[in-house]
Design a protein around this motif. Sequence first.
Motif, PDB file in Angstrom:
ATOM      1  N   VAL A   1      17.099  18.182 -22.847  1.00  0.00           N
ATOM      2  CA  VAL A   1      18.296  17.448 -23.065  1.00  0.00           C
ATOM      3  C   VAL A   1      18.919  18.450 -23.875  1.00  0.00           C
ATOM      4  O   VAL A   1      18.467  18.577 -25.119  1.00  0.00           O
ATOM      5  CB  VAL A   1      17.913  16.017 -23.316  1.00  0.00           C
ATOM      6  N   LYS A   2      20.380  18.563 -23.798  1.00  0.00           N
ATOM      7  CA  LYS A   2      21.295  19.447 -24.665  1.00  0.00           C
ATOM      8  C   LYS A   2      21.728  18.588 -25.732  1.00  0.00           C
ATOM      9  O   LYS A   2      21.912  17.420 -25.905  1.00  0.00           O
ATOM     10  CB  LYS A   2      22.472  19.964 -23.882  1.00  0.00           C
ATOM     11  N   PRO A   3      21.762  19.368 -26.985  1.00  0.00           N
ATOM     12  CA  PRO A   3      22.362  18.708 -28.009  1.00  0.00           C
ATOM     13  C   PRO A   3      23.785  18.378 -27.703  1.00  0.00           C
ATOM     14  O   PRO A   3      24.487  18.925 -27.070  1.00  0.00           O
ATOM     15  CB  PRO A   3      22.355  19.827 -29.120  1.00  0.00           C
ATOM     16  N   GLY A   4      24.082  16.944 -27.936  1.00  0.00           N
ATOM     17  CA  GLY A   4      25.477  16.326 -27.670  1.00  0.00           C
ATOM     18  C   GLY A   4      25.323  15.630 -26.290  1.00  0.00           C
ATOM     19  O   GLY A   4      26.267  15.252 -26.058  1.00  0.00           O
ATOM     20  N   GLU A   5      24.422  15.839 -25.516  1.00  0.00           N
ATOM     21  CA  GLU A   5      24.375  15.298 -24.062  1.00  0.00           C
ATOM     22  C   GLU A   5      23.785  14.140 -23.840  1.00  0.00           C
ATOM     23  O   GLU A   5      23.097  13.352 -24.826  1.00  0.00           O
ATOM     24  CB  GLU A   5      23.298  16.421 -23.335  1.00  0.00           C
TER      25      GLU A   5
ATOM     26  N   PHE B   1      23.373  17.914 -33.213  1.00  0.00           N
ATOM     27  CA  PHE B   1      22.850  19.061 -33.950  1.00  0.00           C
ATOM     28  C   PHE B   1      21.355  19.316 -33.107  1.00  0.00           C
ATOM     29  O   PHE B   1      20.696  20.467 -33.250  1.00  0.00           O
ATOM     30  CB  PHE B   1      22.236  18.586 -35.389  1.00  0.00           C
ATOM     31  N   GLY B   2      20.962  18.293 -32.433  1.00  0.00           N
ATOM     32  CA  GLY B   2      19.670  18.654 -31.546  1.00  0.00           C
ATOM     33  C   GLY B   2      18.516  18.693 -32.315  1.00  0.00           C
ATOM     34  O   GLY B   2      17.558  19.377 -32.170  1.00  0.00           O
ATOM     35  N   PHE B   3      18.562  17.901 -33.718  1.00  0.00           N
ATOM     36  CA  PHE B   3      17.511  18.060 -34.604  1.00  0.00           C
ATOM     37  C   PHE B   3      16.084  17.863 -33.956  1.00  0.00           C
ATOM     38  O   PHE B   3      15.071  18.735 -34.008  1.00  0.00           O
ATOM     39  CB  PHE B   3      17.622  16.822 -35.607  1.00  0.00           C
ATOM     40  N   ARG B   4      15.711  16.812 -33.362  1.00  0.00           N
ATOM     41  CA  ARG B   4      14.664  16.408 -32.707  1.00  0.00           C
ATOM     42  C   ARG B   4      14.583  17.088 -31.277  1.00  0.00           C
ATOM     43  O   ARG B   4      15.698  16.867 -30.474  1.00  0.00           O
ATOM     44  CB  ARG B   4      14.333  14.964 -32.746  1.00  0.00           C
TER      45      ARG B   4
ATOM     46  N   TYR C   1      16.316  13.912 -41.775  1.00  0.00           N
ATOM     47  CA  TYR C   1      16.432  13.775 -40.335  1.00  0.00           C
ATOM     48  C   TYR C   1      15.265  13.399 -39.551  1.00  0.00           C
ATOM     49  O   TYR C   1      14.880  13.822 -38.344  1.00  0.00           O
ATOM     50  CB  TYR C   1      17.000  15.024 -39.597  1.00  0.00           C
ATOM     51  N   GLY C   2      14.373  12.662 -40.197  1.00  0.00           N
ATOM     52  CA  GLY C   2      13.299  12.198 -39.389  1.00  0.00           C
ATOM     53  C   GLY C   2      11.942  12.530 -39.696  1.00  0.00           C
ATOM     54  O   GLY C   2      10.828  12.039 -39.101  1.00  0.00           O
ATOM     55  N   VAL C   3      11.787  13.649 -40.580  1.00  0.00           N
ATOM     56  CA  VAL C   3      10.719  13.992 -41.040  1.00  0.00           C
ATOM     57  C   VAL C   3      10.234  13.162 -42.504  1.00  0.00           C
ATOM     58  O   VAL C   3      11.128  13.348 -43.223  1.00  0.00           O
ATOM     59  CB  VAL C   3      10.230  15.367 -41.228  1.00  0.00           C
ATOM     60  N   ASP C   4       9.100  12.834 -42.615  1.00  0.00           N
ATOM     61  CA  ASP C   4       8.817  11.859 -43.657  1.00  0.00           C
ATOM     62  C   ASP C   4       7.973  12.839 -45.032  1.00  0.00           C
ATOM     63  O   ASP C   4       6.947  12.573 -45.078  1.00  0.00           O
ATOM     64  CB  ASP C   4       7.535  10.992 -43.287  1.00  0.00           C
TER      65      ASP C   4
ATOM     66  N   PRO D   1      24.070  22.991 -32.542  1.00  0.00           N
ATOM     67  CA  PRO D   1      22.905  23.118 -32.722  1.00  0.00           C
ATOM     68  C   PRO D   1      22.236  23.536 -34.116  1.00  0.00           C
ATOM     69  O   PRO D   1      22.650  24.549 -34.810  1.00  0.00           O
ATOM     70  CB  PRO D   1      22.216  23.988 -31.735  1.00  0.00           C
ATOM     71  N   LYS D   2      21.279  22.593 -34.459  1.00  0.00           N
ATOM     72  CA  LYS D   2      20.460  22.780 -36.112  1.00  0.00           C
ATOM     73  C   LYS D   2      19.158  21.947 -35.731  1.00  0.00           C
ATOM     74  O   LYS D   2      18.850  21.140 -36.312  1.00  0.00           O
ATOM     75  CB  LYS D   2      21.232  22.051 -36.973  1.00  0.00           C
ATOM     76  N   GLN D   3      18.573  22.766 -34.843  1.00  0.00           N
ATOM     77  CA  GLN D   3      17.171  22.061 -34.531  1.00  0.00           C
ATOM     78  C   GLN D   3      16.120  22.496 -35.528  1.00  0.00           C
ATOM     79  O   GLN D   3      16.085  23.367 -36.382  1.00  0.00           O
ATOM     80  CB  GLN D   3      16.714  22.795 -33.212  1.00  0.00           C
ATOM     81  N   CYS D   4      15.309  21.354 -35.735  1.00  0.00           N
ATOM     82  CA  CYS D   4      14.453  21.377 -36.927  1.00  0.00           C
ATOM     83  C   CYS D   4      13.444  22.523 -36.809  1.00  0.00           C
ATOM     84  O   CYS D   4      12.540  22.504 -36.032  1.00  0.00           O
ATOM     85  CB  CYS D   4      14.030  19.949 -36.866  1.00  0.00           C
ATOM     86  N   ILE D   5      13.529  23.342 -37.826  1.00  0.00           N
ATOM     87  CA  ILE D   5      12.394  24.588 -37.581  1.00  0.00           C
ATOM     88  C   ILE D   5      10.981  24.269 -38.068  1.00  0.00           C
ATOM     89  O   ILE D   5       9.969  24.703 -37.641  1.00  0.00           O
ATOM     90  CB  ILE D   5      12.980  25.645 -38.628  1.00  0.00           C
ATOM     91  N   PHE D   6      10.987  22.601 -38.684  1.00  0.00           N
ATOM     92  CA  PHE D   6       9.502  22.296 -38.924  1.00  0.00           C
ATOM     93  C   PHE D   6       8.825  21.827 -37.623  1.00  0.00           C
ATOM     94  O   PHE D   6       7.561  21.570 -37.691  1.00  0.00           O
ATOM     95  CB  PHE D   6       9.853  21.234 -40.007  1.00  0.00           C
TER      96      PHE D   6
END
Lengths: 445, 445, 445, 445
Positions: C211-215, C176-179, C385-388, C234-239
Motif C-alpha cells: 500500500v503506498k504512502p498516502g494511498e 510518510f508511510g512510517f509503518r 511514530y509507534g515504536v515503544d 515517504p519517511k519509512q521507519c528504518i527501525f
Amino acid sequence: MCSVVGIYGNENASKLAYYALFAMQHRGQEAAGISSSDGEHIKTVKDRGLVTQIFKEDHFKILKGNMAIGHTRYSTAGDDSILDAQPVFARYGLGEISIVHNGNLVNAKEIRDELIKIGAIFQTNMDTENLIHLIAKNYEKKRLKDRIIDAVKKIKGAFSLVILSRSKMFVIRDPFGFRPLSLGKLKSGGYIVASETCAFELVGAEFVRDVKPGEMIIFENDEIKSEMIFEPTPKQCIFEYIYFARPDSNVFGKNVYSVRKQMGRELARELPVEADMVVPVPDSGVAAALGYAQESGIPFEMAIMRNHYVGRTFIEPTQEIRDLKVKMKLSPIKHKIEGKRLVVIDDSIVRGTTSKRIVRMLKEAGAKEVHMRIASPATIGPCYYGVDTPTKEELIASRLSTEEIAKYIEADSLAYLSIDSIVKAIKDKKDNYCFACFDDNYPIL
Amino acid sequence: MCSVVGIYGNENASKLAYYALFAMQHRGQEAAGISSSDGEHIKTVKDRGLVTQIFKEDHFKILKGNMAIGHTRYSTAGDDSILDAQPVFARYGLGEISIVHNGNLVNAKEIRDELIKIGAIFQTNMDTENLIHLIAKNYEKKRLKDRIIDAVKKIKGAFSLVILSRSKMFVIRDPFGFRPLSLGKLKSGGYIVASETCAFELVGAEFVRDVKPGEMIIFENDEIKSEMIFEPTPKQCIFEYIYFARPDSNVFGKNVYSVRKQMGRELARELPVEADMVVPVPDSGVAAALGYAQESGIPFEMAIMRNHYVGRTFIEPTQEIRDLKVKMKLSPIKHKIEGKRLVVIDDSIVRGTTSKRIVRMLKEAGAKEVHMRIASPATIGPCYYGVDTPTKEELIASRLSTEEIAKYIEADSLAYLSIDSIVKAIKDKKDNYCFACFDDNYPIL
Amino acid sequence: MCSVVGIYGNENASKLAYYALFAMQHRGQEAAGISSSDGEHIKTVKDRGLVTQIFKEDHFKILKGNMAIGHTRYSTAGDDSILDAQPVFARYGLGEISIVHNGNLVNAKEIRDELIKIGAIFQTNMDTENLIHLIAKNYEKKRLKDRIIDAVKKIKGAFSLVILSRSKMFVIRDPFGFRPLSLGKLKSGGYIVASETCAFELVGAEFVRDVKPGEMIIFENDEIKSEMIFEPTPKQCIFEYIYFARPDSNVFGKNVYSVRKQMGRELARELPVEADMVVPVPDSGVAAALGYAQESGIPFEMAIMRNHYVGRTFIEPTQEIRDLKVKMKLSPIKHKIEGKRLVVIDDSIVRGTTSKRIVRMLKEAGAKEVHMRIASPATIGPCYYGVDTPTKEELIASRLSTEEIAKYIEADSLAYLSIDSIVKAIKDKKDNYCFACFDDNYPIL
Amino acid sequence: MCSVVGIYGNENASKLAYYALFAMQHRGQEAAGISSSDGEHIKTVKDRGLVTQIFKEDHFKILKGNMAIGHTRYSTAGDDSILDAQPVFARYGLGEISIVHNGNLVNAKEIRDELIKIGAIFQTNMDTENLIHLIAKNYEKKRLKDRIIDAVKKIKGAFSLVILSRSKMFVIRDPFGFRPLSLGKLKSGGYIVASETCAFELVGAEFVRDVKPGEMIIFENDEIKSEMIFEPTPKQCIFEYIYFARPDSNVFGKNVYSVRKQMGRELARELPVEADMVVPVPDSGVAAALGYAQESGIPFEMAIMRNHYVGRTFIEPTQEIRDLKVKMKLSPIKHKIEGKRLVVIDDSIVRGTTSKRIVRMLKEAGAKEVHMRIASPATIGPCYYGVDTPTKEELIASRLSTEEIAKYIEADSLAYLSIDSIVKAIKDKKDNYCFACFDDNYPIL
Ligand SMILES: Nc1ncnc2c1ncn2[C@@H]1O[C@H](COP(=O)(O)OP(=O)(O)O)[C@@H](O)[C@H]1O
Ligand SMILES: Nc1ncnc2c1ncn2[C@@H]1O[C@H](COP(=O)(O)OP(=O)(O)O)[C@@H](O)[C@H]1O
Ligand SMILES: Nc1ncnc2c1ncn2[C@@H]1O[C@H](COP(=O)(O)OP(=O)(O)O)[C@@H](O)[C@H]1O
Ligand SMILES: Nc1ncnc2c1ncn2[C@@H]1O[C@H](COP(=O)(O)OP(=O)(O)O)[C@@H](O)[C@H]1O
Ligand code: SF4
Ligand code: SF4
Ligand code: SF4
Ligand code: SF4
Ligand SMILES: [Mg+2]
Ligand SMILES: [Mg+2]
Ligand SMILES: [Mg+2]
Ligand SMILES: [Mg+2]
C-alpha cells in the motif's frame, strides 16, 4: 438486574466496594468492576466473571483513593454484549468520569439516535454510555453537577446511578424509584450507597435512609448534600420484594424476608388448599412458604433441597438422565414426600418449564398431589425497567390461562397471589409501586 | 469423610459414576476420581478439585466399559496428602485392580509396618494402599474373592469399599457398618452402590436395600451374589445423622431429614427455653430447628441466611471487617432479629470459634438474647472411623464445661442434646450406633 | 508496535485474520482482537493475551461474514491501558464501524482536546478512538469514504489503518508511510492487507504490492479501488529493518533478512575488529552477524543460544542466581567461547542493561575479549511514530558517549553502524526513510 | 527422554532443582516434579505441565531441606500414563525414599512380573517403581546402599538415577552410560548432578566431571564418595549428540554444538552437492549446517525461520491452509529462496512426513532444487534405552530405500551421514557408543 455501590471518604474505598459487590453478587453474575479516584485520576478494573474471580490483591494497588464505585452485571441475551461491563469510564471536557447504573432506560434508543445524529459514537450496548455523552456534550455548562442534572432530565426509565468524578461522587435515583438505593454510614469513616442494604452488614455500615425517588446526593469536600431534582412519583418495583432482593435486605423501607413471609400469609388466606405439608422451592420460595404454613397451620417442611454445588457441568448427560438441570439444583426428600399432598410455594412462573420439571420430580418422588401456589400474580409482560424477563411470547401466562398452565406443568392445582393481596402484604399504597409485568400498567414507556 | 460409588452393568457406567459423585460432593471437596473397566483394562482419571472441575467430556472416552467406581475425597490436614486421590489402581498378580474406600482403618499403621517389614512400599497416605498390598501379597490364593476376604479380615476399623477388577466388582461394608452404603437398581440397566442414597435420584436408580454390616456383594457375569463375611456387630456412626449425610438421603434405614427433625423435637423437650423465635444456623441446623419449633410452638424463622456464593476470596480484609469468614457465609436478617430472644439451633460445636462469631454477629444485629441449642451431645473426642474431627485438645468441650463454653461463645445460654434423646429420636437400639466422639466409648481401637 | 490485518471477500475471513495475526504475534503480545462483518452487523472479539490464548473455535461462530479486520497490541507502559485492545468498534451515524490502527498520532492530544471541547468522550487511551470520533462528528458528509478522508486529513503522525463498515473495507497508509502495509491476493478468494508479508505465507496469499504512502484502498462490491489521498512524502521507519519486522517479511519493498545481512556486511567494513569468531545475540542479531562474518571472513558461530521456553517464572531466585532474566533467555556455549575473542552482534542498544548482562555472561563463560558491534546507530531519542522506546533520559546513548557506554557494559570495544552505511545497505534514497530516533531529525512533531 | 537433577548440601536445594529443570525443559515437557528432604521427611510436588507452570512460590515452603531431586518427563504414547510423573516417592522398610530416573529398562516387564508373582503391586507405568520395589523387598540387607546396589544389579537397560533418602543422596549411571549425567560444584555451596551441563550455568555451578558408566556416587554427611559398582562397558547414546542434548551442554565429554558442527563438516565431505546455499531446519539442524557450509564453502543462510510462538492452537484450519502444523512452526524466507538450489540440513528423519512438508513448503516458496542432507544415518529401528522413537513400521527408513524416501519427500536428492563419518566427528572409539537405532546392533535386549 445489576447492583451498584459507591463509597465516599474511606481510605479503603475500593476494598469496601469489593466486599459490598460480593454481598450483592446475586444481582448479577456475569461481570463486575470497580473505579476509584485518588483525587487526580480515576482507575478502573472490570472483567467478566464473579467478583471473587475478577479481583486480585494487586488490583487494589491500582484502585487507590478514598472514593470508589462498583457494579455487578446481570447476564442478558445477545452476543453483542460479551464485552460489556461497568463502570463506564471516560475522559471528557471536565476531566474524568466513571458511572455505574442499575436500571434500564426506555428512551435509550431515541437518545442514542439523536446523539448519533450529531456525531456521537457508541462503543457498547450500555445505557451508561448515553449518560456520559449527554454530560459531555453539554459543554456550555461549566459545573458537572449542572450537566448531570440536565442529562438525567433527558433520560427516561429506571436509574439508580452513582457517578464518580476525580473529586466528587453523585448519587441519583429516578423519580419513580424503580430500583432500590440506600445510604449508609461506614463505622470506619465515610459513606456508602448501595442497591441493597445487605451490603452494609459486611462492610460495617449503619443504614441511614433510602435515597429518595427523584433525589440527588452529592459527596464533596467531605460533605454530603441532598437535592430533589425530580418531582417524585414513586413506582417502586414490586418484583424486588417478590424475587430479586436478598431476604436480609431492607428495600423500599421494608425488610424483604418479612414482606415475603407476609405475602405467604396472604397466599394462604386467598388461596387455601387442603394438604399435608407446605414445601418451598428453595431459596426463592422459602419465606413465603413459612408465611403460608404459619397462616394455614399446615406443617412447613424443607422437603426440596437446593444443592450447594450448583454450577455448570459440561458433561453431556446420558439419555436416561431426564430433567438434569433442575435435578442438579433441586433434590426432593422422597421419604417426606411419598404419599403426601403438597402445597409447593414458589415466587413466580416465567416460562413454565422449570415448574413443570419440579412437579414431575415431586410426582416421581411419590407425591400424591402437588398444588402450586405462586407468591405473585401471573407474569404477563416483560419488564422495561431493568429486570431481564423474556419476551411476552415466551411468558407462559401471556398465552395460557391459569388452568391451562396447571395442566401444562402437570400440577393438581395452581393459583397465583392477587395484586390486592400483595398490597395488603406490603402495607403501603398500591400507587407507590410498579406492577407492570403483572397488570400491563407501565408507568413510563 | 469421603464417598464411594460403584456402577455395574450399564454402558454409561463412568458417566453415571460422575453424576453420583456430583450428588455426593458434600462428602468431600478436595479430590475426586473414577476408574472404569471394559473387561480388558482398567482406566483411571483423578485429580484435585471439585467433580465438575476435574472431568471433561473427553475423559469419558478413556473411561470406557460397563463397570465403574468413583470417590470424592474430604480434605484432611497435612501437606503430605496433596497428591492423594482415589481410586487407587494397581497391577498385581491377578491382573488389574482399583479400589475406593470410605472410612478409616485403626490398624493401618500396624499393617503398614508389617507389610513394610516384608518389603512393601507405600506411595501414598491412603489406607486403600494397605488393602491392595494385602490382596497382592496373598499369592497362594488364586481367586480374587478369597484374597479380598483374607485382606479385609486383617484390617480393622471403618470401611465401605468398592473394588473393581477387570471383570468383577466387589462391595464390602465393615462388620460395624460405621459408614453407610446402599444398593440400588438402575432404571437404565445394572446396579449402583453408593455411600448415600441421594446419588440414586440423579442417576435414576431405585433403592434396593442397604449393604449389611459385614456383608460382601459380588457383581459378576451380570449376576449379583451376597455373602456375610463378618459376624455383624453394628456400630453405625451417629454423626452421619447429626451432620454429615444429606437430608434427602436415607442412611442406616432412616431418612436423615426426618431423624434430624426428630432430634430437634427432642431438643425442645429436653432443653426448653423461653424465646421469641427458633433460628437455624443454615444449612446444618435447619431440620433440627424445624423440629424444635414444631415441638416448642415457638415460631421458626430463617433469620440467618447462607450465602449462595460461599467460596474463597484472596483479598485481605481491612482492619474494620471483623469475623469476615463467617460473615461472608452467613448473614443475619437484622430486621427480624432486633430486640428478639433467639433459640439458635446448630448441629454441633467443634472448636467453638464459629459459634462465638455467630453469636457475636447476632448480638451486633440487635438480638436481645441468644440461646444456643445444639442437636448433639458435646463433642469430647476425635473420630477414628473416617470423620475428620480435630484433636482432643482442640475440641472445646474436652477442656471446658458447658457453662464455660456458653461464656466463651458469649451466648445467654447453651445446651446440648443428650445421647438418650438421640436414641429416642432414631427409634432404634442405642447399641447399634457409635457415639464414641460423644461418650468416649470407642467400639474398636 | 502492533500489527493490523484486513481480509476481504473470503468466507473464512475471520479465521484467515486469526492465522495472519498469529504470524504477526511478534509485533504485539499484550492483546489481540478481530472484528468481522456479515453485511448486517459487525461483531468483535478481543482480549488481553496471545492470539492462541484468546480465540476459541466458538468465537468464529460469532465472527461470521466475509470481511474481517484484526490487531495485535504491543505492551506499553501505564496501568491505564490494561483494558485497551483493538479493534475499536462503534455504532455511529452511518451505522457500525470498527477500526484497527498501527502507528501513533503526534497530534492525538490536540485532536482529543478539541473533540472533548465540543463534547466528545474518550473511553480508552487509543488513537483509534480519535478517528472514530472524527468520522462520526462529520455528519454533514453522507458518504463514509468522504468522512474517512476528512478525518485522516486531520490526524498527523504514523497510521496504517484498516477500517471496516458493514459492507466495505478501507485501507489507508499515512503519507510518510512510517509503518509497513502490504496487499495480497488470497488463493482461496479475496484479498488481504497486513502489516507484514509474513502473514501472507500462512494464509496462502500472493504478495501484490505495498500500500503506498498516502494511498487509500477501498474494497467494495467485490471490487478494489485505489486513490491517492495524500501527496506521498515517504519517511519509512528504518527501525523496521533494524529490529522490528520478521526476517521473512518484505517490508518497504525489500526483504528484512537480506537488508539485515547487508547491514552486517557494512558493519564489518566500517567497524572491523580482530577476533576469533562472530557471535549474534539471537534472534535479533543473527542476520547481521551472518553478513558481518561473510564480509570479514571471521567464522560465524551460534555461540549464544536463545531458550525455547522463554517465558515468565514467578519463583523468586536465590541470591546466588545473578542476571537471572537474561540467563533464562540466553545461554552461552562455554566450550566455544572459552579463551576466544568475540565480535558480538546485536541490533541495537536501548538502556544498556541487557548488553551489560550479556557481556558479563560471556566473560564469565571465559571469553577473552568481547567486542560489541551494533547493527544500528546509537539510539538517542524516542520514537513518536509507534515504536515503544523509552524516554530520552533512559536511553543510554543520550547521556553517554560510545566510549562511556563501552565501559558501562564492560565490553572491550563497542561500535555502532553509521547512518550512511545503513543507507548503503538498503540501496535506496536516505530521504525516503525516518532515522529520527538516531539523528533527532523528526519528520513531523 | 526425560531429565534428572540432584542437589546436595545447599539450603536452596529445591529452588536450584527448579532452575536446573527449567534449563532441561527440552528433555521433557509433559510433567515435572521435585522431592526434597529436610533430614526428617521427604516432600514431593509434581504435576503435568511445564516447569514454570507447575511450581508456585508456595511450593518451596513445602520443599524444605538442603537436598532435592527433580525430573522432567517426556510425553510418551498411551493414555495409561496421564497420571505418571516423577519423582516416585515411597515409605518402606528403611524409612522414606524418592527416585528419579532417566532411561528405560529392557527387563522392566520381567522384573515386574517376578515382583508381582511374589505379591508386589504397581500403581504406575514407570520403571522407577520397579526399583523402589527391589530396594524395599531386600529386607535382609540393613543398609540402603547395599540394597540399592543389589537392586541396580537386577535391572538391565539405560538408567541415570538419583535416589533421595531422608539423609543421603545416591547417584548411579548404568554400565553402558546410555544417558548423560554430570557432576558439578555449586558456587553457593554443595553439589549438583544433572542430565545435562546446561543446567549448571543457570544455577551457578562449575562442571566437575561426568558420572562414569557403572559408577555410584554417594552424598552423605557433607561428603561425597564414589564407587564403581559395575564394570563399565560404555555404549553412550549417539542420538544425544545428533538431536537430543542442548547445544550448549557438554555430553559424554564433548560439547554438543561442536560435535554437531563437526558432523556437518563430515556431511559436506561425504555427501557434497552443488548448490547456492546451505539452509538449516531450525533449531535442530543449525550447528550441522554451519559445519556443512564452512566445509563446503557454500554460503550459510538462515532461510527458514522457527516461530517464537510455537504452541498449540485449537482453531481448526480452513481447507485452504495446507500443512498448517509445519507452517506455524517454520517459515521460509521466500526472497532468499526463490530460484535457488538449496542444501537443507536436518538432524534426522523419522516418519518422513515433516520432511515432506518442509520440502513442499520450500518448493512453494520458489526453491529451484532442494537437496536434503541428514546429519545422521537412516533411522531403521526403535530405541529401547529411553528415547521415544516410533515403532519400526512407522520409521520410513525401515520400509523404503534412501531413493524411495527422496521421492516420497519430494526432494531432488537425499543423503544420510554414515556411521563412520559420525565416528570421525566425535573423535572417539566407535565402540563407546550406541548406534542401535541406526545399525540394529542393540547392546542389550
Ligand atoms: N444441598 C443441601 N441442602 C441442605 N443441606 C445440605 C445440602 N448439602 C448438604 N447439606 C447439609 O448441610 C450441612 C453442611 O452445610 P453447612 O452447615 O451450611 O456448612 P458447614 O459444613 O460449614 O456447617 C450438613 O449437615 C449436610 O447434611
Ligand atoms: N444467600 C441467600 N439465601 C437465601 N436466599 C437468597 C440468598 N441470596 C439470594 N437469595 C434469594 O434467592 C432467590 C434466588 O435463589 P433460587 O430460587 O435458589 O434461584 P433461582 O434464581 O434459580 O430461582 C431470590 O429470591 C433471592 O432473593
Ligand atoms: N534453546 C535452544 N536453542 C537452540 N537449540 C536448542 C535449544 N534447545 C534445544 N535445542 C535443540 O533444538 C533441537 C530441537 O528443536 P527443533 O528442531 O526446533 O524442534 P523439533 O524437536 O521439532 O525438531 C534439538 O536438537 C535440541 O538440541
Ligand atoms: N521467528 C523468528 N525467527 C527469527 N527471528 C525472529 C522471529 N520472530 C521475530 N524475529 C526477530 O527477532 C527479533 C526479536 O527477537 P529477540 O532478539 O530474540 O528478542 P528481543 O526482542 O528480546 O531482542 C526481532 O529482530 C525480529 O525481527
Ligand atoms: S415491570 Fe415488573 S419487574 Fe419491571 S419494574 Fe415493574 S414490577 Fe418490577
Ligand atoms: S466417633 Fe463419632 S464421628 Fe466417628 S464413627 Fe463414632 S459417632 Fe461417628
Ligand atoms: S523515530 Fe526511529 S523507530 Fe520511530 S519511525 Fe523513526 S526510525 Fe522508526
Ligand atoms: S538406540 Fe539410538 S537413541 Fe537409543 S540409545 Fe542407541 S543410539 Fe541412542
Ligand atoms: Mg427460585
Ligand atoms: Mg453448619
Ligand atoms: Mg534481541
Ligand atoms: Mg527439528
